[in-house]
Enzyme design. Structure first.
Site, PDB file in Angstrom:
ATOM      1  N   GLN A   1      37.268  43.880  76.693  1.00  0.00           N
ATOM      2  CA  GLN A   1      37.894  43.706  75.388  1.00  0.00           C
ATOM      3  C   GLN A   1      37.271  42.565  74.578  1.00  0.00           C
ATOM      4  OE1 GLN A   1      41.882  42.878  77.117  1.00  0.00           O
ATOM      5  NE2 GLN A   1      42.036  41.352  75.491  1.00  0.00           N
TER       6      GLN A   1
ATOM      7  N   GLY B   1      54.911  31.578  75.975  1.00  0.00           N
ATOM      8  CA  GLY B   1      54.915  32.955  75.444  1.00  0.00           C
ATOM      9  C   GLY B   1      54.932  33.940  76.600  1.00  0.00           C
ATOM     10  N   HIS B   2      53.991  33.766  77.530  1.00  0.00           N
ATOM     11  CA  HIS B   2      53.966  34.631  78.722  1.00  0.00           C
ATOM     12  C   HIS B   2      55.282  34.498  79.499  1.00  0.00           C
ATOM     13  CE1 HIS B   2      49.507  33.607  78.338  1.00  0.00           C
ATOM     14  NE2 HIS B   2      49.516  34.914  78.244  1.00  0.00           N
TER      15      HIS B   2
ATOM     16  N   GLN C   1      47.985  45.228  68.808  1.00  0.00           N
ATOM     17  CA  GLN C   1      47.777  45.615  70.212  1.00  0.00           C
ATOM     18  C   GLN C   1      49.035  46.294  70.766  1.00  0.00           C
ATOM     19  OE1 GLN C   1      45.958  42.997  73.358  1.00  0.00           O
ATOM     20  NE2 GLN C   1      48.086  42.509  73.773  1.00  0.00           N
TER      21      GLN C   1
ATOM     22  N   SER D   1      46.759  31.176  74.673  1.00  0.00           N
ATOM     23  CA  SER D   1      45.880  30.522  75.651  1.00  0.00           C
ATOM     24  C   SER D   1      44.708  29.858  74.944  1.00  0.00           C
ATOM     25  CB  SER D   1      45.355  31.547  76.647  1.00  0.00           C
ATOM     26  OG  SER D   1      46.431  32.251  77.218  1.00  0.00           O
TER      27      SER D   1
ATOM     28  N   LYS E   1      53.276  38.759  69.208  1.00  0.00           N
ATOM     29  CA  LYS E   1      52.171  37.892  68.749  1.00  0.00           C
ATOM     30  C   LYS E   1      50.921  38.743  68.490  1.00  0.00           C
ATOM     31  CE  LYS E   1      49.049  34.415  69.087  1.00  0.00           C
ATOM     32  NZ  LYS E   1      47.860  35.178  69.339  1.00  0.00           N
ATOM     33  N   ASP E   2      50.686  39.705  69.384  1.00  0.00           N
ATOM     34  CA  ASP E   2      49.540  40.608  69.245  1.00  0.00           C
ATOM     35  C   ASP E   2      50.086  41.959  68.773  1.00  0.00           C
ATOM     36  OD1 ASP E   2      47.395  38.862  70.572  1.00  0.00           O
ATOM     37  OD2 ASP E   2      49.059  38.801  71.955  1.00  0.00           O
TER      38      ASP E   2
HETATM   39  P1  AMP Z   1      47.248  37.407  76.885  1.00  0.00           P
HETATM   40  O1  AMP Z   1      47.281  36.658  78.167  1.00  0.00           O
HETATM   41  O2  AMP Z   1      46.894  36.543  75.710  1.00  0.00           O
HETATM   42  O3  AMP Z   1      46.458  38.683  76.943  1.00  0.00           O
HETATM   43  O4  AMP Z   1      48.741  37.846  76.588  1.00  0.00           O
HETATM   44  C1  AMP Z   1      49.492  38.576  77.518  1.00  0.00           C
HETATM   45  C2  AMP Z   1      50.757  39.034  76.861  1.00  0.00           C
HETATM   46  O5  AMP Z   1      51.495  37.900  76.399  1.00  0.00           O
HETATM   47  C3  AMP Z   1      50.511  39.914  75.628  1.00  0.00           C
HETATM   48  O6  AMP Z   1      51.452  40.965  75.618  1.00  0.00           O
HETATM   49  C4  AMP Z   1      50.732  38.960  74.480  1.00  0.00           C
HETATM   50  O7  AMP Z   1      51.153  39.583  73.291  1.00  0.00           O
HETATM   51  C5  AMP Z   1      51.837  38.080  75.040  1.00  0.00           C
HETATM   52  N1  AMP Z   1      51.853  36.785  74.327  1.00  0.00           N
HETATM   53  C6  AMP Z   1      50.812  35.936  74.143  1.00  0.00           C
HETATM   54  N2  AMP Z   1      51.211  34.884  73.410  1.00  0.00           N
HETATM   55  C7  AMP Z   1      52.515  35.070  73.108  1.00  0.00           C
HETATM   56  C8  AMP Z   1      53.483  34.337  72.372  1.00  0.00           C
HETATM   57  N3  AMP Z   1      53.212  33.180  71.768  1.00  0.00           N
HETATM   58  N4  AMP Z   1      54.740  34.844  72.287  1.00  0.00           N
HETATM   59  C9  AMP Z   1      55.058  36.019  72.888  1.00  0.00           C
HETATM   60  N5  AMP Z   1      54.192  36.753  73.601  1.00  0.00           N
HETATM   61  C10 AMP Z   1      52.934  36.289  73.710  1.00  0.00           C
END
Ligand code: AMP
Length: 270
Positions: free
Chosen positions: A57, A32-33, A149, A181, A145-146
């Site tokens: 957060q 995703g990242h 947010q 994650s 996904k978020d």
């Molecule tokens: P996080 O590390 O979970 O805070 O996520 C960092 C960024 O990655 C945020 O903008 C999330 O929305 C994005 N993200 C997390 N998981 C996914 C996913 N499965 N698909 C697309 N973007 C994602």
């Protein structure tokens, strides 16, 4: 790839660069990242990825402590992707200056995760304002996904800064579970269950197109999922993708879910 540990290094490294793409993350990187990073590499001159587990957060200390961290593996992934900069700030580096912007969610915003995780989005927006001031990017890449947010950060950041938020599609695993994650915290059985819930809701959303009384159907679905998969559901709601208001129409809508599966909180939207 240059590793930047503080703001002085960062300012020096970014000086003179234009069209900077920024991918803020909390690490434990997955596909995703990686999809966000690849989009940034394509659309920007230079890409900077931050890894910062933002204590502000987390509305629950235990959740903050057990949040997965894997910096060695993350750096390997980023190097392989040929990311230009990785920013790994200490907590005090981020919070040393005062945030002059007031962050107060409207009553209409106190829905979905804002209702169930008090202070969560205030913490997200606060850190996103700080990071945007530090990095000053042209584009910030964030995942659908978020979704809540993404919309909230877009509204706050684009009002105050020149940076544009670029939304990126949700990446799912083979079993259709959205990559996260937090998925590492699931045992095999619960991972499979979460996949079944995702597939169930993808199918359900398609079926809604031909149905009436969507509110009742969603309420029935909520009970069904709860019983069938033994999960605690915070919310299961159909909302308009622009306003996030509750809706009875499938057009321009998404189903939003947040649930606990054995104490791990997962969110998704379809
Ligand atoms: P996080 O590390 O979970 O805070 O996520 C960092 C960024 O990655 C945020 O903008 C999330 O929305 C994005 N993200 C997390 N998981 C996914 C996913 N499965 N698909 C697309 N973007 C994602």
């Amino acid at each position: 790839m240059k590793t930047l540990l503080n703001n002085i290094d960062l300012n020096g490294a970014l000086f003179g660069n234009s069209n900077i793409g920024f991918v803020p993350t909390m690490g434990s990187l997955h596909d995703g990242h990686i999809s966000l990073i690849k989009k940034s590499l394509k659309l920007s001159n230079k890409t900077i990825v931050s890894i910062f587990v933002n204590p502000k957060q987390f509305n629950n200390k235990g959740d903050y402590k057990k949040y997965p961290r894997n910096i060695k593996k993350d750096l390997k992934i980023l190097k392989k992707l040929k990311v230009h900069f990785v920013y790994l700030p200490e907590i005090r580096e981020i919070f040393k200056s005062t945030n002059k912007f007031k962050i107060k969610l409207n009553n209409q915003d106190r829905i979905l995760c804002a209702k169930y995780r008090k202070g969560h989005f205030e913490g997200v927006i606060d850190v996103m304002i700080r990071l945007t001031q530090i990095v000053n990017p042209s584009k910030i890449f964030m995942g659908e996904k978020d979704f809540q947010q993404l919309l909230l950060v877009k509204r706050y950041i684009e009002k105050k800064f020149k940076s544009k938020i670029i939304s990126c599609k949700t990446i799912r695993g083979k079993n259709k579970l959205a990559l996260s994650s937090r998925n590492i915290l699931l045992n095999k059985n619960n991972y499979n269950k979460a996949g079944k819930i995702a597939r169930n809701l993808i199918f359900f959303k398609k079926k809604l197109l031909r149905k009436k009384n969507l509110k009742d159907l969603i309420s029935i679905k909520r009970n069904e999922l709860k019983k069938k998969y033994d999960i605690k559901i915070d919310y299961l709601e159909l909302r308009n993708t622009k306003s996030l208001r509750l809706t009875n129409k499938v057009k321009n809508s998404r189903i939003f879910i947040a649930y606990y599966i054995n104490k791990v909180r997962l969110i998704d939207n379809f």
